[in-house]
Scaffold this motif. Structure first.
Motif, PDB file in Angstrom:
ATOM      1  N   ALA A   1       0.836  -1.199   0.000  1.00 51.17           N
ATOM      2  CA  ALA A   1       0.000   0.000   0.000  1.00 51.17           C
ATOM      3  C   ALA A   1       0.869   1.247   0.000  1.00 51.17           C
ATOM      4  N   ILE A   2       0.456   2.214  -0.777  1.00 49.72           N
ATOM      5  CA  ILE A   2       1.193   3.460  -0.870  1.00 49.72           C
ATOM      6  C   ILE A   2       0.607   4.444   0.130  1.00 49.72           C
ATOM      7  N   ALA A   3       1.444   4.970   0.958  1.00 52.05           N
ATOM      8  CA  ALA A   3       0.975   5.939   1.951  1.00 52.05           C
ATOM      9  C   ALA A   3       2.060   6.978   2.162  1.00 52.05           C
ATOM     10  N   ASP A   4       1.631   8.223   2.345  1.00 46.23           N
ATOM     11  CA  ASP A   4       2.594   9.281   2.624  1.00 46.23           C
ATOM     12  C   ASP A   4       3.193   9.059   4.002  1.00 46.23           C
ATOM     13  N   GLN A   5       4.528   9.078   4.065  1.00 46.41           N
ATOM     14  CA  GLN A   5       5.232   8.888   5.330  1.00 46.41           C
ATOM     15  C   GLN A   5       6.382   9.871   5.413  1.00 46.41           C
ATOM     16  N   LYS A   6       6.732  10.252   6.612  1.00 43.90           N
ATOM     17  CA  LYS A   6       7.807  11.211   6.796  1.00 43.90           C
ATOM     18  C   LYS A   6       9.186  10.562   6.777  1.00 43.90           C
ATOM     19  N   ILE A   7       9.270   9.277   7.046  1.00 45.78           N
ATOM     20  CA  ILE A   7      10.545   8.560   7.028  1.00 45.78           C
ATOM     21  C   ILE A   7      10.353   7.298   6.178  1.00 45.78           C
ATOM     22  N   PRO A   8      11.433   6.762   5.622  1.00 39.94           N
ATOM     23  CA  PRO A   8      11.296   5.543   4.818  1.00 39.94           C
ATOM     24  C   PRO A   8      11.071   4.308   5.686  1.00 39.94           C
ATOM     25  N   ASP A   9       9.955   4.307   6.370  1.00 42.14           N
ATOM     26  CA  ASP A   9       9.577   3.160   7.194  1.00 42.14           C
ATOM     27  C   ASP A   9       8.811   2.197   6.296  1.00 42.14           C
ATOM     28  N   ARG A  10       9.544   1.309   5.638  1.00 39.78           N
ATOM     29  CA  ARG A  10       8.953   0.478   4.596  1.00 39.78           C
ATOM     30  C   ARG A  10       8.052  -0.594   5.184  1.00 39.78           C
ATOM     31  N   LYS A  11       6.870  -0.686   4.643  1.00 36.26           N
ATOM     32  CA  LYS A  11       5.966  -1.749   5.076  1.00 36.26           C
ATOM     33  C   LYS A  11       6.399  -3.100   4.523  1.00 36.26           C
ATOM     34  N   THR A  12       7.031  -3.078   3.359  1.00 34.51           N
ATOM     35  CA  THR A  12       7.521  -4.302   2.732  1.00 34.51           C
ATOM     36  C   THR A  12       9.015  -4.142   2.466  1.00 34.51           C
ATOM     37  N   PRO A  13       9.856  -5.004   3.011  1.00 35.71           N
ATOM     38  CA  PRO A  13      11.302  -4.896   2.770  1.00 35.71           C
ATOM     39  C   PRO A  13      11.626  -5.063   1.291  1.00 35.71           C
ATOM     40  N   ILE A  14      12.758  -4.518   0.903  1.00 31.46           N
ATOM     41  CA  ILE A  14      13.210  -4.609  -0.483  1.00 31.46           C
ATOM     42  C   ILE A  14      14.327  -5.648  -0.567  1.00 31.46           C
ATOM     43  N   VAL A  15      14.140  -6.633  -1.412  1.00 27.84           N
ATOM     44  CA  VAL A  15      15.182  -7.643  -1.643  1.00 27.84           C
ATOM     45  C   VAL A  15      15.705  -7.484  -3.057  1.00 27.84           C
ATOM     46  N   PRO A  16      16.944  -7.911  -3.325  1.00 27.18           N
ATOM     47  CA  PRO A  16      17.606  -7.593  -4.605  1.00 27.18           C
ATOM     48  C   PRO A  16      16.919  -8.214  -5.814  1.00 27.18           C
ATOM     49  N   PRO A  17      17.113  -7.616  -6.983  1.00 29.67           N
ATOM     50  CA  PRO A  17      16.633  -8.235  -8.219  1.00 29.67           C
ATOM     51  C   PRO A  17      17.259  -9.622  -8.378  1.00 29.67           C
ATOM     52  N   GLY A  18      16.476 -10.570  -8.827  1.00 29.00           N
ATOM     53  CA  GLY A  18      16.929 -11.956  -8.907  1.00 29.00           C
ATOM     54  C   GLY A  18      16.425 -12.787  -7.753  1.00 29.00           C
TER      55      GLY A  18
ATOM     56  N   ALA B   1      19.267 -17.998  -3.510  1.00 26.56           N
ATOM     57  CA  ALA B   1      18.314 -17.003  -3.023  1.00 26.56           C
ATOM     58  C   ALA B   1      18.215 -15.831  -3.987  1.00 26.56           C
ATOM     59  N   ILE B   2      19.334 -15.490  -4.623  1.00 25.19           N
ATOM     60  CA  ILE B   2      19.361 -14.462  -5.670  1.00 25.19           C
ATOM     61  C   ILE B   2      19.804 -15.162  -6.942  1.00 25.19           C
ATOM     62  N   ARG B   3      18.890 -15.373  -7.855  1.00 25.39           N
ATOM     63  CA  ARG B   3      19.228 -16.073  -9.084  1.00 25.39           C
ATOM     64  C   ARG B   3      20.033 -15.155 -10.006  1.00 25.39           C
ATOM     65  N   LYS B   4      20.935 -15.761 -10.752  1.00 24.30           N
ATOM     66  CA  LYS B   4      21.799 -14.973 -11.624  1.00 24.30           C
ATOM     67  C   LYS B   4      20.982 -14.340 -12.736  1.00 24.30           C
ATOM     68  N   ILE B   5      21.160 -13.027 -12.904  1.00 22.25           N
ATOM     69  CA  ILE B   5      20.425 -12.286 -13.932  1.00 22.25           C
ATOM     70  C   ILE B   5      21.401 -11.419 -14.712  1.00 22.25           C
ATOM     71  N   SER B   6      20.963 -10.972 -15.865  1.00 17.35           N
ATOM     72  CA  SER B   6      21.761 -10.072 -16.697  1.00 17.35           C
ATOM     73  C   SER B   6      21.352  -8.628 -16.402  1.00 17.35           C
ATOM     74  N   PRO B   7      22.181  -7.657 -16.779  1.00 14.16           N
ATOM     75  CA  PRO B   7      21.782  -6.251 -16.598  1.00 14.16           C
ATOM     76  C   PRO B   7      20.470  -5.916 -17.294  1.00 14.16           C
ATOM     77  N   ALA B   8      20.223  -6.538 -18.441  1.00 12.32           N
ATOM     78  CA  ALA B   8      18.961  -6.273 -19.144  1.00 12.32           C
ATOM     79  C   ALA B   8      17.777  -6.796 -18.327  1.00 12.32           C
ATOM     80  N   ASP B   9      17.935  -7.991 -17.744  1.00 14.34           N
ATOM     81  CA  ASP B   9      16.860  -8.533 -16.904  1.00 14.34           C
ATOM     82  C   ASP B   9      16.633  -7.647 -15.679  1.00 14.34           C
ATOM     83  N   LYS B  10      17.733  -7.171 -15.119  1.00 13.73           N
ATOM     84  CA  LYS B  10      17.607  -6.342 -13.919  1.00 13.73           C
ATOM     85  C   LYS B  10      16.879  -5.038 -14.226  1.00 13.73           C
ATOM     86  N   SER B  11      17.162  -4.447 -15.367  1.00 11.80           N
ATOM     87  CA  SER B  11      16.515  -3.183 -15.734  1.00 11.80           C
ATOM     88  C   SER B  11      15.027  -3.347 -15.988  1.00 11.80           C
ATOM     89  N   ALA B  12      14.603  -4.604 -16.173  1.00 10.72           N
ATOM     90  CA  ALA B  12      13.185  -4.857 -16.430  1.00 10.72           C
ATOM     91  C   ALA B  12      12.494  -5.486 -15.224  1.00 10.72           C
TER      92      ALA B  12
END
Length: 491
Positions: A315-332, A394-405
């Motif tokens: 869910a998108i909500a205005d927040q004053k700090i980057p208190d992420r509701k969902t953690p960010i994990v790397p591409p792949g 856990a992080i599958r190997k990807i190419s730069p093109a895959d990562k950009s998409a």
């Protein structure tokens, strides 16, 4: 001779694996990255059947050489035991197997793995425990030494070395240090206690080592009963009274072969030099083998199970700090579910990340697992280092093109923090640096085209790289931040 070869191989593997966690240039992984991929638990989680099969065959042939050569935590324990041995020679003694403890911890580990109780898994996994130890304690020292030498070289007009950003770990880092300190203290006092009573990898390989083709065998016709082998066996597995060796705990260190003055211990095929087992012992051995094979198969099935996620956007909500509701994990990583199942929190990706985006999580449900944070940098679309080094899949190997998409998250603008509205200045920094062109500057008042321009985020194009969050000039809190996606999407 066998002992010297074993020590040489162990030191070489230990130095190479340590180098993988210290290297910030990325030059060592092409040479030694395979050593991380053949560690048992990461190979099992990555469904690397070739590596798993090779380790099983090696154990059935030679015993637990994985524990004495390939496992970095095991080699570290040997070093601690050697220091303790200098203080008091002939200090070990045979002790019966604490089967209830070994099997109890192993069952707990398997249950935690299946039930996703991540904190237990990461604290018991030997390779990952050592990796966190190196990244937490040794890596800051290594970088400090590099920066010192780089400064000296710069004064001499040499730029062969370059300084890198260094930071001290937080209080959470004391946990892996405490675990490794406890393991080393046990090794200093009693040898391979951790490996033979707690380590789930040691217990699993112990099942197979009972049936290894080559083993240390005691020739009773030559043995004079001095007990020197048992007093120097760091695995406490040699019973000098009955002239037997507990092969499930023997780590094939070859110390007993070098110490026996009568040549009564040889590394050979057991059936050729020892009396046959009784029917009861044979039946017991078959049961243990079947149990071990069943647990190994269960682990492989567990690693291959289908991954199901809801795929919803946070869910998108205005927040004053980057208190992420969902953690960010790397591409792949494909999403939180896949990443949580396969990641052993060895933090090799954290060590390899050139942009310092990855850092260990403090959440107990994802303890020590890496997550993206953009205070020090952002995830550049052309960089795929983390996917290249992950040994557990856990992080599958990807190419730069895959990562950009790949969408790992989406940017959220916080109106009340934006300097365009708070300070009345022209900015547009987020739009200029967005690599996917997902941010455009639009009039703050749609009715007045000349009004101050503010960012508008196209969530369909945003890939969640964090360039906007990292480069936003608003202080102390960014006016734009990235909210993670539970499941990654392809654009």
């Amino acid at each position: 001779m066998l002992r010297k070869i074993r020590i040489l191989l162990a030191v070489a593997c230990f130095a190479a694996i340590t180098g993988l966690f210290l290297d910030f240039t990325g030059s060592l992984h092409p040479l030694f990255g395979w050593l991380a991929r053949i560690q048992l638990l990461p190979a099992l989680l990555a469904v690397n059947l070739g590596a798993v099969a090779a380790l099983i065959v090696a154990t059935l042939l030679f015993g637990r050489i994985y524990c004495s050569v390939l496992c970095p935590l095991g080699v570290l324990q040997d070093g601690a035991a050697a220091l303790g041995k200098r203080a008091r020679k002939n200090r070990y003694a045979y002790s019966p197997e604490k089967r209830w403890l070994r099997y109890g911890v192993f069952v707990l580990f398997v249950i935690a793995l299946v039930a996703h109780v991540h904190a237990i898994v990461v604290l018991l996994a030997p390779y990952s425990t050592y990796g966190r130890f190196v990244r937490t304690l040794l890596a800051p020292l290594y970088r400090s030494g590099n920066n010192l030498l780089a400064g000296i070289a710069e004064r001499m007009d040499s730029y062969a070395l370059y300084p890198v950003e260094n930071w001290l770990p937080g209080l959470l880092a004391l946990l892996p240090l405490a675990v490794v300190a406890a393991v080393c203290l046990l090794a200093w006092r009693n040898g391979r206690t951790w490996c033979n009573t707690v380590c789930p990898v040691g217990t699993l390989l112990g099942f197979l080592a009972r049936f290894s083709w080559l083993k240390p065998v005691i020739d009773t016709s030559k043995c004079n009963g001095c007990g020197l082998c048992a007093r120097n066996c760091k695995a406490a597995c040699i019973d000098p009274k009955n002239h037997t060796v507990d092969y499930s705990r023997c780590v094939a260190c070859m110390d007993c072969l070098a110490l026996c003055r009568k040549g009564a211990i040889t590394y050979t095929h057991r059936r050729a030099a020892a009396p046959a087992k009784s029917a009861v012992q044979a039946d017991k051995g078959r049961r243990n083998f079947l149990i071990g094979a069943g647990l190994l198969a269960a682990g492989a099935v567990r690693a291959q199970e289908k991954i199901k996620t809801d795929g919803g956007l946070a869910a998108i909500a205005d927040q004053k700090i980057p208190d992420r509701k969902t953690p960010i994990v790397p591409p792949g990583a494909e999403g939180l579910k896949h990443f949580g199942i396969h990641c052993t929190a060895c933090q090799l990706c954290v060590a390899a990340c050139p942009n310092r985006v990855l850092r260990p999580s403090g959440d107990l449900t994802r303890l020590m697992q890496p997550e993206c944070s953009y205070e020090r940098g952002y995830c550049r679309p052309e960089c795929t280092k983390c996917s290249e080094v992950c040994p557990a899949g856990a992080i599958r190997k990807i190419s730069p093109a895959d990562k950009s998409a790949t969408q790992i998250g989406h940017a959220v603008w916080i109106r009340e923090n934006c300097v365009v509205l708070t300070d009345g200045v022209s900015c547009g920094n987020c739009a200029r640096h967005c690599p996917s062109g997902a941010i455009t500057m639009v009039p703050s008042d749609p009715q007045r085209p000349e009004s101050p321009k503010i960012p508008a985020v196209n969530t369909e194009r945003c890939i969640g790289c964090g360039a906007c969050e990292h480069l936003c000039p608003a202080r102390p809190f960014s006016a734009i931040y990235v909210e993670g996606h539970e499941r990654h999407r392809t654009i």
